[in-house]
Design an enzyme around this catalytic site. Structure first.
Site, PDB file in Angstrom:
ATOM      1  N   HIS A   1       3.697  -2.360   3.087  1.00  0.00           N
ATOM      2  CA  HIS A   1       3.707  -1.005   2.532  1.00  0.00           C
ATOM      3  C   HIS A   1       4.998  -0.751   1.766  1.00  0.00           C
ATOM      4  CE1 HIS A   1       0.805  -0.859   5.838  1.00  0.00           C
ATOM      5  NE2 HIS A   1       0.227   0.148   5.197  1.00  0.00           N
TER       6      HIS A   1
ATOM      7  N   ASP B   1       0.809  -1.218   0.000  1.00  0.00           N
ATOM      8  CA  ASP B   1       0.000   0.000   0.000  1.00  0.00           C
ATOM      9  C   ASP B   1       0.845   1.273   0.000  1.00  0.00           C
ATOM     10  OD1 ASP B   1      -2.130  -1.694   0.223  1.00  0.00           O
ATOM     11  OD2 ASP B   1      -2.946  -0.802   2.052  1.00  0.00           O
ATOM     12  N   ASP B   2       0.207   2.354  -0.438  1.00  0.00           N
ATOM     13  CA  ASP B   2       0.658   3.745  -0.250  1.00  0.00           C
ATOM     14  C   ASP B   2       1.605   4.271  -1.313  1.00  0.00           C
ATOM     15  OD1 ASP B   2      -0.847   3.521   2.006  1.00  0.00           O
ATOM     16  OD2 ASP B   2       0.778   3.794   3.441  1.00  0.00           O
TER      17      ASP B   2
ATOM     18  N   TYR C   1      -6.464   2.710   5.965  1.00  0.00           N
ATOM     19  CA  TYR C   1      -6.674   2.236   7.334  1.00  0.00           C
ATOM     20  C   TYR C   1      -7.662   1.069   7.408  1.00  0.00           C
ATOM     21  CZ  TYR C   1      -4.968   7.015   7.918  1.00  0.00           C
ATOM     22  OH  TYR C   1      -4.256   8.191   7.804  1.00  0.00           O
TER      23      TYR C   1
ATOM     24  N   HIS D   1      -5.004   9.399   0.974  1.00  0.00           N
ATOM     25  CA  HIS D   1      -4.995   8.525   2.148  1.00  0.00           C
ATOM     26  C   HIS D   1      -5.792   9.103   3.327  1.00  0.00           C
ATOM     27  CE1 HIS D   1      -3.412   5.520   5.012  1.00  0.00           C
ATOM     28  NE2 HIS D   1      -3.027   4.842   3.935  1.00  0.00           N
TER      29      HIS D   1
ATOM     30  N   HIS E   1      -6.021   3.183  -3.958  1.00  0.00           N
ATOM     31  CA  HIS E   1      -5.923   3.358  -2.496  1.00  0.00           C
ATOM     32  C   HIS E   1      -6.258   4.797  -2.105  1.00  0.00           C
ATOM     33  CE1 HIS E   1      -4.959   1.977   1.454  1.00  0.00           C
ATOM     34  NE2 HIS E   1      -3.817   2.630   1.575  1.00  0.00           N
TER      35      HIS E   1
END
Length: 281
Positions: A248, A103-104, A195, A158, A154
């Site tokens: 991540h 992720d991210d 999250y 965020h 995603h």
């Protein structure tokens, strides 16, 4: 990408709330038939943002020419149903299959090293990218797609999705899908809420954009920088058929995540797991 992780207690409450949803539906999800590491005499196919397919050569000639914004639009599958809970595991992938997800990103400091490690073992993964990172690193998006990884949505920045009105959720998801589609020639078919915080609005809006919600089974908690050995231990302890692992590749110092992947990936393969990705049928 800002380092905006929420406290562990709040994450736990969100996970508990998520667990109260209806049972996950998995019938339309199938294993990527080419998710197995390359075998002698075989060539695993490549793919793009939503669904892998095609052929590519391993080793030095691993990647085909990347997709570009000039590619013809791809077939868009029928919009999925509105879920009440995201997919948390994928048992239909097979008795020996697992999914790695990151992720991210993409982050030019860490994502390339993760891609190199995955490429070394002929493994595909899912990358849930943030629009604010993707827009400035479109070359990495192309590299992901060329290597056959699934590129998912995603959000743009965020945020905590349940705190946003519908128009803001639509903007967060829509802007990111636009960047992915313009870069790869195909819109994403999967999305993950930051999250792991979902609500009815996010399920409805994601489905209207043609995306299925993907959560995870095993949280490596690598964002806490607990140490490389701890990340490795968590992933290996949680390994099981159908498991989706969360790690991540951006959002902070991810050097431990990179180092851990180099250790647990060959160990999982040695244990007989097939690291693959789902595709929509």
């Amino acid at each position: 990408m800002k380092h905006d992780q929420i406290p562990a207690g709040r994450r736990t409450l969100l996970r508990l709330a998520l667990g109260l949803g209806a049972a996950t539906v998995v019938h339309m999800i199938a294993a990527d038939p080419a998710g197995t590491p390359p075998r002698p005499g075989g060539e695993p196919p490549t793919g793009a943002a939503g669904s892998p397919g095609g052929a590519r050569t391993p080793a030095a000639g691993y990647r085909l020419r990347p997709m570009t914004s000039h590619a013809p639009p791809r077939f868009r599958p029928e919009a999925p149903p509105v879920r009440t809970r995201p997919f948390e595991e994928l048992p239909d992938l097979g008795h020996d299959a697992m999914v790695l997800s990151f992720d991210d990103g993409p982050d030019p400091l860490y994502t390339p090293d993760i891609l190199v490690t995955l490429r070394r073992y002929g493994v595909r993964a899912m990358f849930f990218v943030c629009g604010e990172m993707a827009v400035g690193n479109q070359d990495l998006l192309r590299e992901m797609a060329a290597d056959g990884h699934v590129v998912g949505n995603h959000s743009w920045s965020h945020p905590l999705i349940p705190a946003l009105p519908r128009r803001a959720i639509r903007a967060e998801l829509g802007r990111t899908s636009d960047v992915i589609e313009k870069t790869l020639g195909a819109a994403p078919l999967w999305y993950r809420a930051p999250y792991g915080a979902w609500n009815r609005n996010s399920f409805e809006i994601g489905a209207s954009m043609g995306m299925e919600p993907m959560a995870w089974t095993v949280d490596s908690l690598d964002w806490t920088a607990p140490g490389t050995s701890t990340i490795v231990r968590r992933v290996r302890k949680g390994a099981a058929p159908g498991v989706v692992v969360l790690s991540h590749d951006a959002g902070g110092d991810r050097s431990q995540s990179v180092a851990a992947l180099r250790r647990y990936l060959p160990a999982l393969i040695e244990d007989g797991y097939r690291l693959t990705v789902p595709h929509r049928t």
